[in-house]
Scaffold this motif. Structure first.
Motif, PDB file in Angstrom:
ATOM      1  N   VAL A 223       0.873  -1.178   0.000  1.00 52.05           N
ATOM      2  CA  VAL A 223       0.000   0.000   0.000  1.00 52.05           C
ATOM      3  C   VAL A 223       0.905   1.223   0.000  1.00 52.05           C
ATOM      4  O   VAL A 223       1.762   1.365   0.874  1.00 52.05           O
ATOM      5  CB  VAL A 223      -0.934   0.012   1.222  1.00 52.05           C
ATOM      6  N   GLU A 224       0.706   2.111  -0.972  1.00 51.80           N
ATOM      7  CA  GLU A 224       1.552   3.297  -1.119  1.00 51.80           C
ATOM      8  C   GLU A 224       0.673   4.536  -1.207  1.00 51.80           C
ATOM      9  O   GLU A 224      -0.405   4.523  -1.818  1.00 51.80           O
ATOM     10  CB  GLU A 224       2.419   3.187  -2.371  1.00 51.80           C
ATOM     11  N   ASP A 225       1.114   5.608  -0.569  1.00 50.94           N
ATOM     12  CA  ASP A 225       0.408   6.889  -0.649  1.00 50.94           C
ATOM     13  C   ASP A 225       1.425   8.001  -0.820  1.00 50.94           C
ATOM     14  O   ASP A 225       2.641   7.780  -0.696  1.00 50.94           O
ATOM     15  CB  ASP A 225      -0.436   7.108   0.615  1.00 50.94           C
TER      16      ASP A 225
ATOM     17  N   GLY B  31       3.932  10.817   5.049  1.00 52.78           N
ATOM     18  CA  GLY B  31       4.920   9.761   5.303  1.00 52.78           C
ATOM     19  C   GLY B  31       5.308   9.672   6.765  1.00 52.78           C
ATOM     20  O   GLY B  31       4.751  10.339   7.642  1.00 52.78           O
ATOM     21  N   VAL B  32       6.297   8.839   7.025  1.00 50.34           N
ATOM     22  CA  VAL B  32       6.820   8.631   8.389  1.00 50.34           C
ATOM     23  C   VAL B  32       8.323   8.873   8.360  1.00 50.34           C
ATOM     24  O   VAL B  32       9.034   8.281   7.535  1.00 50.34           O
ATOM     25  CB  VAL B  32       6.525   7.196   8.890  1.00 50.34           C
ATOM     26  N   PRO B  33       8.848   9.757   9.225  1.00 49.52           N
ATOM     27  CA  PRO B  33      10.305   9.980   9.250  1.00 49.52           C
ATOM     28  C   PRO B  33      11.067   8.684   9.505  1.00 49.52           C
ATOM     29  O   PRO B  33      10.564   7.766  10.163  1.00 49.52           O
ATOM     30  CB  PRO B  33      10.488  10.978  10.405  1.00 49.52           C
ATOM     31  N   LEU B  34      12.277   8.632   8.979  1.00 45.52           N
ATOM     32  CA  LEU B  34      13.089   7.421   9.101  1.00 45.52           C
ATOM     33  C   LEU B  34      13.317   7.028  10.554  1.00 45.52           C
ATOM     34  O   LEU B  34      13.286   5.849  10.919  1.00 45.52           O
ATOM     35  CB  LEU B  34      14.435   7.633   8.395  1.00 45.52           C
ATOM     36  N   ALA B  35      13.508   8.013  11.422  1.00 44.80           N
ATOM     37  CA  ALA B  35      13.768   7.715  12.832  1.00 44.80           C
ATOM     38  C   ALA B  35      12.550   7.173  13.552  1.00 44.80           C
ATOM     39  O   ALA B  35      12.667   6.562  14.629  1.00 44.80           O
ATOM     40  CB  ALA B  35      14.258   8.985  13.546  1.00 44.80           C
TER      41      ALA B  35
ATOM     42  N   ALA C 160       1.344  -9.961  10.179  1.00 43.28           N
ATOM     43  CA  ALA C 160       2.453 -10.375   9.310  1.00 43.28           C
ATOM     44  C   ALA C 160       3.333 -11.402  10.008  1.00 43.28           C
ATOM     45  O   ALA C 160       3.763 -12.390   9.402  1.00 43.28           O
ATOM     46  CB  ALA C 160       3.273  -9.151   8.893  1.00 43.28           C
ATOM     47  N   GLN C 161       3.597 -11.203  11.295  1.00 44.80           N
ATOM     48  CA  GLN C 161       4.415 -12.166  12.038  1.00 44.80           C
ATOM     49  C   GLN C 161       3.711 -13.511  12.158  1.00 44.80           C
ATOM     50  O   GLN C 161       4.357 -14.560  12.123  1.00 44.80           O
ATOM     51  CB  GLN C 161       4.729 -11.610  13.423  1.00 44.80           C
ATOM     52  N   VAL C 162       2.372 -13.483  12.321  1.00 44.18           N
ATOM     53  CA  VAL C 162       1.623 -14.735  12.380  1.00 44.18           C
ATOM     54  C   VAL C 162       1.842 -15.541  11.104  1.00 44.18           C
ATOM     55  O   VAL C 162       1.955 -16.771  11.132  1.00 44.18           O
ATOM     56  CB  VAL C 162       0.121 -14.443  12.599  1.00 44.18           C
ATOM     57  N   HIS C 163       1.918 -14.839   9.951  1.00 40.97           N
ATOM     58  CA  HIS C 163       2.102 -15.516   8.657  1.00 40.97           C
ATOM     59  C   HIS C 163       3.579 -15.634   8.279  1.00 40.97           C
ATOM     60  O   HIS C 163       3.898 -15.938   7.129  1.00 40.97           O
ATOM     61  CB  HIS C 163       1.350 -14.749   7.564  1.00 40.97           C
ATOM     62  N   ARG C 164       4.472 -15.335   9.243  1.00 42.54           N
ATOM     63  CA  ARG C 164       5.930 -15.393   9.015  1.00 42.54           C
ATOM     64  C   ARG C 164       6.340 -14.522   7.833  1.00 42.54           C
ATOM     65  O   ARG C 164       7.265 -14.853   7.080  1.00 42.54           O
ATOM     66  CB  ARG C 164       6.373 -16.846   8.805  1.00 42.54           C
ATOM     67  N   ALA C 165       5.620 -13.432   7.666  1.00 41.23           N
ATOM     68  CA  ALA C 165       5.933 -12.465   6.615  1.00 41.23           C
ATOM     69  C   ALA C 165       6.710 -11.304   7.227  1.00 41.23           C
ATOM     70  O   ALA C 165       6.805 -11.163   8.451  1.00 41.23           O
ATOM     71  CB  ALA C 165       4.651 -11.977   5.946  1.00 41.23           C
ATOM     72  N   THR C 166       7.263 -10.482   6.364  1.00 43.82           N
ATOM     73  CA  THR C 166       8.061  -9.335   6.791  1.00 43.82           C
ATOM     74  C   THR C 166       7.378  -8.049   6.351  1.00 43.82           C
ATOM     75  O   THR C 166       7.129  -7.854   5.154  1.00 43.82           O
ATOM     76  CB  THR C 166       9.476  -9.401   6.191  1.00 43.82           C
ATOM     77  N   LEU C 167       7.065  -7.185   7.310  1.00 43.49           N
ATOM     78  CA  LEU C 167       6.447  -5.889   7.009  1.00 43.49           C
ATOM     79  C   LEU C 167       7.509  -4.808   7.130  1.00 43.49           C
ATOM     80  O   LEU C 167       8.154  -4.685   8.179  1.00 43.49           O
ATOM     81  CB  LEU C 167       5.285  -5.628   7.968  1.00 43.49           C
ATOM     82  N   THR C 168       7.702  -4.048   6.069  1.00 44.52           N
ATOM     83  CA  THR C 168       8.714  -2.991   6.048  1.00 44.52           C
ATOM     84  C   THR C 168       8.076  -1.676   5.636  1.00 44.52           C
ATOM     85  O   THR C 168       7.124  -1.637   4.844  1.00 44.52           O
ATOM     86  CB  THR C 168       9.858  -3.330   5.085  1.00 44.52           C
ATOM     87  N   LEU C 169       8.629  -0.579   6.150  1.00 44.73           N
ATOM     88  CA  LEU C 169       8.173   0.766   5.818  1.00 44.73           C
ATOM     89  C   LEU C 169       9.256   1.460   5.012  1.00 44.73           C
ATOM     90  O   LEU C 169      10.451   1.368   5.344  1.00 44.73           O
ATOM     91  CB  LEU C 169       7.875   1.576   7.080  1.00 44.73           C
ATOM     92  N   GLY C 170       8.850   2.156   3.981  1.00 39.00           N
ATOM     93  CA  GLY C 170       9.789   2.902   3.150  1.00 39.00           C
ATOM     94  C   GLY C 170       9.114   4.117   2.552  1.00 39.00           C
ATOM     95  O   GLY C 170       7.897   4.327   2.694  1.00 39.00           O
ATOM     96  N   ALA C 171       9.913   4.936   1.909  1.00 39.74           N
ATOM     97  CA  ALA C 171       9.371   6.137   1.264  1.00 39.74           C
ATOM     98  C   ALA C 171       8.676   5.752  -0.032  1.00 39.74           C
ATOM     99  O   ALA C 171       9.018   4.770  -0.682  1.00 39.74           O
ATOM    100  CB  ALA C 171      10.481   7.141   1.002  1.00 39.74           C
TER     101      ALA C 171
ATOM    102  N   ALA D 131       6.998   6.898  -3.972  1.00 36.17           N
ATOM    103  CA  ALA D 131       7.628   7.356  -5.211  1.00 36.17           C
ATOM    104  C   ALA D 131       8.132   8.783  -5.045  1.00 36.17           C
ATOM    105  O   ALA D 131       7.489   9.618  -4.390  1.00 36.17           O
ATOM    106  CB  ALA D 131       6.624   7.264  -6.367  1.00 36.17           C
ATOM    107  N   ASN D 132       9.299   9.039  -5.624  1.00 32.31           N
ATOM    108  CA  ASN D 132       9.919  10.372  -5.555  1.00 32.31           C
ATOM    109  C   ASN D 132      10.154  10.805  -4.105  1.00 32.31           C
ATOM    110  O   ASN D 132      10.115  12.006  -3.789  1.00 32.31           O
ATOM    111  CB  ASN D 132       9.064  11.416  -6.288  1.00 32.31           C
ATOM    112  N   GLU D 133      10.382   9.811  -3.233  1.00 33.02           N
ATOM    113  CA  GLU D 133      10.667  10.067  -1.819  1.00 33.02           C
ATOM    114  C   GLU D 133       9.527  10.822  -1.127  1.00 33.02           C
ATOM    115  O   GLU D 133       9.744  11.580  -0.181  1.00 33.02           O
ATOM    116  CB  GLU D 133      11.984  10.851  -1.655  1.00 33.02           C
ATOM    117  N   ARG D 134       8.302  10.615  -1.611  1.00 38.38           N
ATOM    118  CA  ARG D 134       7.136  11.239  -0.999  1.00 38.38           C
ATOM    119  C   ARG D 134       6.220  10.160  -0.443  1.00 38.38           C
ATOM    120  O   ARG D 134       6.099   9.075  -1.009  1.00 38.38           O
ATOM    121  CB  ARG D 134       6.354  12.069  -2.026  1.00 38.38           C
ATOM    122  N   GLY D 135       5.541  10.502   0.671  1.00 41.90           N
ATOM    123  CA  GLY D 135       4.578   9.580   1.229  1.00 41.90           C
ATOM    124  C   GLY D 135       5.206   8.366   1.897  1.00 41.90           C
ATOM    125  O   GLY D 135       6.376   8.384   2.303  1.00 41.90           O
TER     126      GLY D 135
END
Length: 483
Positions: A416-418, A422-426, A457-468, A470-474
């Motif tokens: 899911v991307e918006d 966004g959320v700061p890296l820290a 995600a942990q229940v399904h042994r999946a990995t959830l990651t957060l990133g920036a 497109a174009n470092e927005r959102g």
């Protein structure tokens, strides 16, 4: 810990071996010393026989004595041929008979003396005595190169030190191998506990553990049982509380929604409404417009509060279900992520349209194994967060498909991307915590959406990651499922 214990055991076992090796060297030296004493005594016993072998020159013109070797001396020289010798000198030290290299100071007494002489690369043990012979008082000396003490000193490296060193090294390697084999069950136990899932509190099989470790395994199992009971009690409390709150909250929300609709309808018509709440029926026409707007605003805030409370109860119940260990016993189902994304697009399309958002879909047919209602809850939380925090006119995209692994084969992903704030890296690690919200975040929320998604995600042994985005927005949230 185990490595340090293994090294300590190895040290404690090798050090006594080194001490035993030194003790063996000392005993070997003592044995050589005792043999050398016996050797010296043998030489002392042969000196009188050598003196008796010297005769006066009865039929010779010069004064040099005659030599007629006694049988013991002859046998000694024959047995040690090349490593023995004798000499006969007068009191002035002049050589009369025998080997010239056997030269020692003339004894001042008749007691035998011992010396060591180096000749031809061999160290000889020499016994010297001033004694009476058939030719008068002369100095007789008997040399033997087979002295055990001298041989021990010369062969110290090859006969004593090197064998003991090889023995200690071989024993050290054998001990290291044996200790490593002996510690393997303990290492396997540590590895099994280390790689356990945080939700796996099942007891460890005590029968498969060494007898010495079973008390530790028993204590661990008891701790697992206590932690599991405490966690289970907390889960039941949250689930029961959330479940009991849902019904009254749903009724309250329906009533508030009805009041809000009636209040909004009363503003342009300025006429009483049937079944309207008290304060909005008979007095509507008499109430000034500003007062009506104030009441409508209050009802709107009450409606938002009930919505948030209902959402919180729903999220608490979902979090409790996602955290339950009983999910591990439920058989997973084959889920079509494409169908799931399309269904959620229809669910959230009205909310996105009301806010002026462009809710899009980029999907391809992919399947995963899991619990359908949980994966739907996870994706719903992600889409709901994206719509909630993306400003008007923004874009929210739901994706699913396969993506090349690095390294490894392609893996199924859900994303899911918006293009919101966004959320700061820290803050990306902290937003996974329950009830945590980024300081200064706009919009209303409980701080549970991402926590629930990460738990599922942990229940399904999946990995959830957060990133920036497109174009470092959102913000772009990606869930990578296991192979």
């Amino acid at each position: 810990m185990t490595s340090d214990l293994r090294n300590r055991l190895l040290l404690l076992l090798v050090l006594p071996l080194c001490a035993l090796a030194l003790l063996g060297v000392w005993l070997d030296y003592r044995s050589a010393d005792e043999a050398a004493v016996q050797h010296d005594q043998r030489l002392v016993r042969l000196l009188p026989a050598l003196a008796d072998s010297i005769l006066a020159p009865a039929f010779r013109q010069d004064d040099s004595p005659l030599l007629l070797l006694a049988p013991p001396i002859e046998e000694f020289l024959r047995q040690n041929q090349g490593f023995s010798g004798f000499s006969v000198r007068d009191r002035d030290g002049q050589l009369l008979l025998g080997e010239a290299w056997i030269h020692e100071a003339v004894p001042t007494t008749h007691a035998p003396e011992f010396h060591s002489v180096e000749f031809g690369g061999v160290t000889y043990r020499v016994a010297v005595q001033l004694g009476r012979t058939g030719a008068g008082e002369l100095v007789v000396a008997l040399a033997d190169g087979s002295d055990p003490r001298q041989q021990w000193a010369q062969q110290l490296l090859t006969r004593v030190l090197l064998p003991n060193l090889v023995l200690v090294v071989a024993a050290g390697l054998a001990i290291h191998w044996a200790v490593r084999r002996a510690f393997k069950p303990l290492l396997d136990l540590a590895d099994a506990v280390e790689h356990r899932s945080p939700r796996d509190l099942s007891p460890i099989d005590e029968a498969s553990s060494p007898t010495e470790v079973r008390p530790l395994v028993h204590s661990l199992n008891r701790l697992f049982a206590l932690v599991n009971a405490q966690a289970e009690g907390q889960r039941r409390f949250v689930a029961d509380a959330a479940h009991q709150l849902r019904t009254p909250l749903a009724g309250l929300q329906a009533q508030v929604e009805a009041w809000a609709m009636m209040a909004k309808a009363a503003i342009p018509a300025r006429s009483p409404a049937v079944d309207a709440p008290e304060g909005l029926t008979s007095e509507t026409e008499k109430t000034p417009p500003g007062s009506i707007m104030l009441r409508v605003d209050q009802i709107e805030r009450l409606r938002n509060a009930t919505r948030r409370t209902s959402q919180l109860a729903h999220q608490l119940l979902a979090l409790s279900r996602a955290d339950a260990r009983s999910l591990d016993a439920l058989p997973p189902q084959r889920l079509d992520l494409k169908d799931l994304c399309e269904a959620l697009l229809e669910t959230f399309l009205n909310a996105a349209t009301e806010k002026g958002l462009d809710l899009g879909l980029e999907v391809e047919p992919v399947h995963v194994n899991g619990h359908g209602w949980l994966v739907r809850e996870m994706l719903s939380n992600l889409v709901d967060n994206a719509i909630k925090y993306t400003p008007c006119g923004g874009v929210v995209t739901i994706r699913c498909g396969t993506r090349a692994g690095s390294p490894g084969p392609a893996r199924v992903f859900l994303e899911v991307e918006d293009d919101g704030p966004g959320v700061p890296l820290a803050e990306r690690t902290r937003v996974m915590q329950r009830f945590y919200r980024v300081p200064g975040a706009v919009g209303e929320g409980t701080g549970l959406g991402l926590a629930i998604a990460d738990e599922i995600a942990q229940v399904h042994r999946a990995t959830l990651t957060l990133g920036a985005g497109a174009n470092e927005r959102g913000l772009r949230i990606t869930v990578i499922f296991p192979l």
